[in-house]
Design a protein around this motif. Structure first.
Motif, PDB file in Angstrom:
ATOM      1  N   VAL A 158       5.056  -2.251 -11.034  1.00  0.00           N
ATOM      2  CA  VAL A 158       3.771  -2.937 -10.984  1.00  0.00           C
ATOM      3  C   VAL A 158       3.184  -2.846  -9.583  1.00  0.00           C
ATOM      4  O   VAL A 158       1.983  -2.595  -9.413  1.00  0.00           O
ATOM      5  N   PHE A 159       4.004  -3.044  -8.558  1.00  0.00           N
ATOM      6  CA  PHE A 159       3.524  -2.912  -7.179  1.00  0.00           C
ATOM      7  C   PHE A 159       2.982  -1.507  -6.925  1.00  0.00           C
ATOM      8  O   PHE A 159       1.931  -1.331  -6.310  1.00  0.00           O
ATOM      9  N   GLY A 160       3.735  -0.492  -7.395  1.00  0.00           N
ATOM     10  CA  GLY A 160       3.282   0.875  -7.191  1.00  0.00           C
ATOM     11  C   GLY A 160       2.027   1.201  -7.966  1.00  0.00           C
ATOM     12  O   GLY A 160       1.172   1.972  -7.504  1.00  0.00           O
ATOM     13  N   ALA A 161       1.875   0.613  -9.170  1.00  0.00           N
ATOM     14  CA  ALA A 161       0.705   0.910  -9.989  1.00  0.00           C
ATOM     15  C   ALA A 161      -0.576   0.389  -9.367  1.00  0.00           C
ATOM     16  O   ALA A 161      -1.638   1.002  -9.522  1.00  0.00           O
ATOM     17  N   LEU A 164       0.273  -1.159  -4.003  1.00  0.00           N
ATOM     18  CA  LEU A 164       0.892  -1.992  -2.971  1.00  0.00           C
ATOM     19  C   LEU A 164       2.243  -1.411  -2.568  1.00  0.00           C
ATOM     20  O   LEU A 164       2.943  -0.811  -3.393  1.00  0.00           O
ATOM     21  N   PRO A 165       2.619  -1.552  -1.304  1.00  0.00           N
ATOM     22  CA  PRO A 165       3.948  -1.087  -0.895  1.00  0.00           C
ATOM     23  C   PRO A 165       5.025  -1.901  -1.582  1.00  0.00           C
ATOM     24  O   PRO A 165       4.934  -3.130  -1.670  1.00  0.00           O
ATOM     25  N   VAL A 166       6.023  -1.228  -2.069  1.00  0.00           N
ATOM     26  CA  VAL A 166       7.101  -1.899  -2.801  1.00  0.00           C
ATOM     27  C   VAL A 166       8.132  -2.427  -1.810  1.00  0.00           C
ATOM     28  O   VAL A 166       8.770  -1.649  -1.105  1.00  0.00           O
TER      29      VAL A 166
END
Length: 315
Positions: A158-161, A164-166
């Protein structure tokens, strides 16, 4: 003509005041019988262990040998107060409290207000929001540990989608705090939600009807009626949440183990490590007593503040 004088005694007036409120002997006996099971459990599992901990704190008791050990007086307390690791773990508990208390209070209030204004399926939403709270901490931790797994976990995806940096949820300090805060908010806000829901139900409906007649919008009703009338409930939820967050142990221990490098270890995990890993039962008992005094001081400060506000309001 003879006059008949009645000798019937005048009826006595029903007792009023404090005399009427005093319980009878049978009522007092029944009250003692009803409270006896609770008192027994309370003495055995709360007061008893507390007294045992006080005694152990004055000895160099070890958990690998029987007996109390040698009497050392206040040396355990002096060591605890001068131990930087103890205060570091205390700061971790305070930091966790600062990170979790605002969202757990604000989110619970907002969701309770929204759920109270839903016309259909209100019971379903109330049950759905409360259900995570009854799930055991070990189950919640396993689910979130899988979701935090890099490459395959749901949350990193979700962060990558969204671009946002994971964060490294398990291997870094900041990522670890983010992981445990997200898990705790999802898991425990249902309890505060129930408290707010019960309080909202006590707000008279005619107050909202009068406000709607005067042209108040739903947002104005929430801002000027609901939130002010929930002030006492918010105060209760706040102190309960602070005390609960200060006693954090399960989720941090199971998810992070206090790592990485003990950078997320709370004070209860520190007490656990010293008492059951380092086998220093007396020192762990002293650390527990110091922490207990801190918790009692916070509770007493809140009670004093509440009493002062009540006195000023009455005046």
């Amino acid at each position: 003509m003879t006059t008949v004088v009645s000798t019937r005694p005048a009826p006595t007036a029903a007792p009023t005041g404090l005399a009427a409120d005093r319980p009878t002997r049978s009522e007092r006996r029944a009250g003692r019988l009803l409270t006896a099971p609770f008192l027994v459990v309370y003495l055995l599992f709360l007061v008893g262990p507390l007294l045992v901990g006080v005694v152990l704190s004055f000895f160099n008791t070890t958990t690998v040998k029987s007996g109390l050990g040698d009497f050392v007086g206040l040396s355990n307390y002096r060591e605890v107060l001068g131990d930087s690791l103890f205060w570091e773990s205390m700061w971790h508990s305070v930091l966790f409290t600062l990170l979790t208390t605002p969202p757990l209070v604000i989110l619970a209030l907002g969701v309770a207000i929204l759920a109270s204004r839903i016309r259909r399926g209100r019971l379903f939403y109330r049950i759905a929001f409360f259900l995570p709270y009854v799930v055991p901490s070990s189950v919640v931790t396993l689910v979130f540990l899988w979701m935090y797994t890099p490459q395959i976990g749901l949350i990193p995806k979700v962060f990558g989608a969204v671009g946002l940096p994971v964060p490294d949820f398990i291997g870094s300090t900041s990522g670890g705090w983010t992981a445990v805060v997200l898990m705790t908010v999802w898991w425990t806000f249902g309890f505060n939600f129930v408290l707010y829901t019960a309080a909202i139900q006590d707000v008279p409906a005619d107050v909202y009807e009068a406000a709607a007649i005067d042209g108040a919008s739903p947002w104005q009703q929430i801002r000027h009626i609901t939130v002010p009338l929930l002030g006492r409930t918010t105060s209760l939820v706040l102190i309960l949440q602070i005390l609960a967050s200060l006693k954090v142990f399960d989720q941090i221990y199971q998810l992070l183990g206090g790592g990485p490098n003990q950078s997320t270890r709370p004070v209860i995990e520190y007490i656990y490590d010293t008492g059951f890993t380092a086998y220093r039962g007396g020192y762990g008992a002293a650390a527990t007593m110091v922490y207990f005094v801190i918790i009692v001081a916070i509770s007493a400060a809140w009670y004093g503040l509440r009493r002062r506000r009540a006195t000023s309001s009455a005046a």
